[in-house]
Write an enzyme that holds these catalytic residues in place. Structure first.
Site, PDB file in Angstrom:
ATOM      1  N   ARG A  76      -5.749  13.672  -5.238  1.00 44.40           N
ATOM      2  CA  ARG A  76      -6.646  12.607  -4.749  1.00 44.40           C
ATOM      3  C   ARG A  76      -7.359  13.017  -3.459  1.00 44.40           C
ATOM      4  O   ARG A  76      -8.528  12.683  -3.249  1.00 44.40           O
ATOM      5  CB  ARG A  76      -5.852  11.300  -4.558  1.00 44.40           C
ATOM      6  CG  ARG A  76      -5.412  10.698  -5.891  1.00 44.40           C
ATOM      7  CD  ARG A  76      -4.569   9.465  -5.701  1.00 44.40           C
ATOM      8  NE  ARG A  76      -5.276   8.413  -4.994  1.00 44.40           N
ATOM      9  CZ  ARG A  76      -4.678   7.512  -4.201  1.00 44.40           C
ATOM     10  NH1 ARG A  76      -3.381   7.552  -4.001  1.00 44.40           N
ATOM     11  NH2 ARG A  76      -5.388   6.585  -3.600  1.00 44.40           N
ATOM     12  N   HIS A 125      -4.899  -0.198   4.137  1.00 48.97           N
ATOM     13  CA  HIS A 125      -3.896   0.612   3.437  1.00 48.97           C
ATOM     14  C   HIS A 125      -3.799   2.035   3.952  1.00 48.97           C
ATOM     15  O   HIS A 125      -3.270   2.906   3.266  1.00 48.97           O
ATOM     16  CB  HIS A 125      -4.155   0.587   1.924  1.00 48.97           C
ATOM     17  CG  HIS A 125      -3.941  -0.760   1.311  1.00 48.97           C
ATOM     18  ND1 HIS A 125      -4.372  -1.112   0.057  1.00 48.97           N
ATOM     19  CD2 HIS A 125      -3.317  -1.868   1.795  1.00 48.97           C
ATOM     20  CE1 HIS A 125      -4.032  -2.370  -0.195  1.00 48.97           C
ATOM     21  NE2 HIS A 125      -3.407  -2.855   0.846  1.00 48.97           N
ATOM     22  N   CYS A 153       6.963  18.785   8.840  1.00 46.47           N
ATOM     23  CA  CYS A 153       6.499  18.512  10.203  1.00 46.47           C
ATOM     24  C   CYS A 153       6.670  19.773  11.053  1.00 46.47           C
ATOM     25  O   CYS A 153       7.769  20.333  11.106  1.00 46.47           O
ATOM     26  CB  CYS A 153       7.310  17.360  10.793  1.00 46.47           C
ATOM     27  SG  CYS A 153       6.962  17.046  12.520  1.00 46.47           S
ATOM     28  N   CYS A 156       9.445  18.685  14.055  1.00 44.45           N
ATOM     29  CA  CYS A 156      10.881  18.437  13.844  1.00 44.45           C
ATOM     30  C   CYS A 156      11.377  18.908  12.477  1.00 44.45           C
ATOM     31  O   CYS A 156      12.557  18.714  12.154  1.00 44.45           O
ATOM     32  CB  CYS A 156      11.181  16.954  14.052  1.00 44.45           C
ATOM     33  SG  CYS A 156      10.550  15.917  12.722  1.00 44.45           S
ATOM     34  N   ALA A 237     -21.829  -2.105  -7.440  1.00 41.97           N
ATOM     35  CA  ALA A 237     -22.101  -2.259  -6.008  1.00 41.97           C
ATOM     36  C   ALA A 237     -23.270  -1.370  -5.563  1.00 41.97           C
ATOM     37  O   ALA A 237     -24.104  -1.787  -4.757  1.00 41.97           O
ATOM     38  CB  ALA A 237     -20.844  -1.917  -5.209  1.00 41.97           C
TER      39      ALA A 237
HETATM   40  P1  OAD Z   1      -8.530  -2.369  -8.519  1.00 43.95           P
HETATM   41  O1  OAD Z   1      -8.514  -1.141  -9.356  1.00 43.95           O
HETATM   42  O2  OAD Z   1      -7.434  -3.345  -8.673  1.00 43.95           O
HETATM   43  O3  OAD Z   1      -9.910  -3.130  -8.727  1.00 43.95           O
HETATM   44  C1  OAD Z   1     -11.126  -2.455  -8.708  1.00 43.95           C
HETATM   45  C2  OAD Z   1     -12.209  -3.481  -8.954  1.00 43.95           C
HETATM   46  O4  OAD Z   1     -13.473  -2.839  -8.840  1.00 43.95           O
HETATM   47  C3  OAD Z   1     -12.173  -4.125 -10.342  1.00 43.95           C
HETATM   48  O5  OAD Z   1     -12.268  -5.529 -10.214  1.00 43.95           O
HETATM   49  C4  OAD Z   1     -13.422  -3.558 -11.044  1.00 43.95           C
HETATM   50  O6  OAD Z   1     -14.012  -4.500 -11.933  1.00 43.95           O
HETATM   51  C5  OAD Z   1     -14.322  -3.299  -9.852  1.00 43.95           C
HETATM   52  N1  OAD Z   1     -15.363  -2.256 -10.037  1.00 43.95           N
HETATM   53  C6  OAD Z   1     -15.279  -1.077 -10.689  1.00 43.95           C
HETATM   54  N2  OAD Z   1     -16.406  -0.361 -10.563  1.00 43.95           N
HETATM   55  C7  OAD Z   1     -17.238  -1.101  -9.795  1.00 43.95           C
HETATM   56  C8  OAD Z   1     -18.557  -0.910  -9.281  1.00 43.95           C
HETATM   57  N3  OAD Z   1     -19.246   0.208  -9.540  1.00 43.95           N
HETATM   58  N4  OAD Z   1     -19.109  -1.892  -8.520  1.00 43.95           N
HETATM   59  C9  OAD Z   1     -18.422  -3.042  -8.267  1.00 43.95           C
HETATM   60  N5  OAD Z   1     -17.180  -3.269  -8.710  1.00 43.95           N
HETATM   61  C10 OAD Z   1     -16.578  -2.320  -9.457  1.00 43.95           C
HETATM   62  O7  OAD Z   1      -8.652  -1.839  -6.987  1.00 43.95           O
HETATM   63  P2  OAD Z   1      -8.346  -2.622  -5.650  1.00 43.95           P
HETATM   64  O8  OAD Z   1      -8.689  -4.058  -5.770  1.00 43.95           O
HETATM   65  O9  OAD Z   1      -8.962  -1.844  -4.557  1.00 43.95           O
HETATM   66  O10 OAD Z   1      -3.035  -0.228  -3.110  1.00 43.95           O
HETATM   67  O11 OAD Z   1      -6.772  -2.472  -5.566  1.00 43.95           O
HETATM   68  C11 OAD Z   1      -6.102  -2.955  -4.448  1.00 43.95           C
HETATM   69  C12 OAD Z   1      -4.938  -2.055  -4.121  1.00 43.95           C
HETATM   70  O12 OAD Z   1      -4.130  -1.868  -5.296  1.00 43.95           O
HETATM   71  C13 OAD Z   1      -5.305  -0.637  -3.729  1.00 43.95           C
HETATM   72  O13 OAD Z   1      -5.636  -0.523  -2.366  1.00 43.95           O
HETATM   73  C14 OAD Z   1      -4.062   0.122  -4.061  1.00 43.95           C
HETATM   74  C15 OAD Z   1      -3.803  -0.464  -5.422  1.00 43.95           C
HETATM   75  O14 OAD Z   1      -2.503  -0.362  -5.879  1.00 43.95           O
HETATM   76  C16 OAD Z   1      -2.040   0.620  -2.834  1.00 43.95           C
HETATM   77  O15 OAD Z   1      -1.978   1.743  -3.289  1.00 43.95           O
HETATM   78  C17 OAD Z   1      -1.010   0.060  -1.904  1.00 43.95           C
END
Ligand code: OAD
Length: 253
Positions: A76, A125, A153, A156, A237
């Site tokens: 990633r 995050h 690290c 340590c 977006a």
């Molecule tokens: P999600 O994968 O849950 O949601 C992504 C959203 O983006 C979905 O609602 C899609 O419909 C939308 N989407 C995709 N392509 C798009 C585009 N080109 N324009 C607009 N919208 C689009 O991702 P997050 O909501 O970011 O956390 O997930 C939240 C958290 O869950 C992340 O930060 C991560 C994940 O597990 C951790 O790892 C702790």
């Protein structure tokens, strides 16, 4: 979605709300970086369809197999280092320069908002381009994927871990406080590319609504936020946000 599918009248309405608001805050999720080639988490092609979060994004998973976790993060990190901000990130930084957007609260761990020129960014995050020691205070920037895994690290000799927030971990208090301060001040929240299922970010739109503010959603699909949004702009977006910038500019003339 073709450009001519962009919902122009709704964008017009949304832009008017944005211009008339006193304190516009943005909440972003992985969807805003999708057009830069960084995969989202949920949905058909989402990371959590192919990988197990409990194995790769929890402290427990890291304790069991740090090398596996770092292999995934290396992949990633490489994606992020090779990605470029897209038109959506750039539009948000333009809105900040116009003093319309006051801050961006992002759930993303990439640096694409920063590279697009946004300044007031709250990274809920953490940052995938940083590693920190699991024991001491050592923290470092990551400029390329690690060669020897798991990395250690230099101070340590304990393990380094990605400087991100995993499941079952709290968001650092100072970061969380800043985010809540922005949300409480906001009279217009732009919610872009997030499914809204992960807390606390998923609850931010309802706080703004409770305080009498407006919520505008930009997403390709319906989400947990859609029902609460005053306006939902269905589309990518990177296509919708530049049109908002143009409309806002016209209003300000
Ligand atoms: P999600 O994968 O849950 O949601 C992504 C959203 O983006 C979905 O609602 C899609 O419909 C939308 N989407 C995709 N392509 C798009 C585009 N080109 N324009 C607009 N919208 C689009 O991702 P997050 O909501 O970011 O956390 O997930 C939240 C958290 O869950 C992340 O930060 C991560 C994940 O597990 C951790 O790892 C702790």
């Amino acid at each position: 979605m073709e450009n001519n599918d962009v919902p122009f009248d709704l964008i017009e309405k949304a832009s008017e709300i944005i211009v008339k608001s006193g304190y516009v805050v943005v909440l972003t999720g992985s969807g805003i970086s999708a057009e830069s080639g960084i995969p989202t988490f949920r949905g058909k092609h989402g990371l959590w369809k192919r990988y197990r979060p409990e194995q790769l994004a929890t402290p427990e998973g890291f304790a069991v197999n740090p090398k596996l976790v770092w292999e995934w993060y290396n992949w990633r990190i490489n994606l992020v280092l090779n990605a470029e901000p897209n038109a959506g990130h750039i539009a948000l930084s333009e809105l900040e320069k116009m003093n319309i957007v006051k801050s961006i609260i992002t759930q993303n761990v990439d640096d694409l908002h920063e590279r697009a020129g946004s300044r007031n960014i709250i990274k809920l995050h953490g940052n995938i381009l940083e590693a920190r020691c699991i024991r001491c205070d050592y923290k470092m920037k990551i400029q390329k994927p690690f060669r020897d895994l798991p990395p250690k690290c230099p101070v340590c000799k304990n393990l380094l871990r990605p400087n991100v927030v995993w499941f079952n971990e709290p968001i650092p208090m100072d970061v969380l406080n800043r985010a809540y301060e922005e949300i409480e001040r906001s009279d217009c929240l732009l919610v872009i590319g997030t499914s809204g299922v992960v807390m606390p970010a998923g609850a931010f739109p309802s706080i703004v609504k409770r305080n009498g503010g407006k919520v505008i959603e930009v997403n390709v699909d319906e989400t947990h936020i859609s029902w609460i949004a005053d306006i939902t702009l269905r589309g990518e977006a990177g296509k919708i946000l530049p049109v908002i910038v143009e409309k806002v500019k016209k209003y300000l003339k």
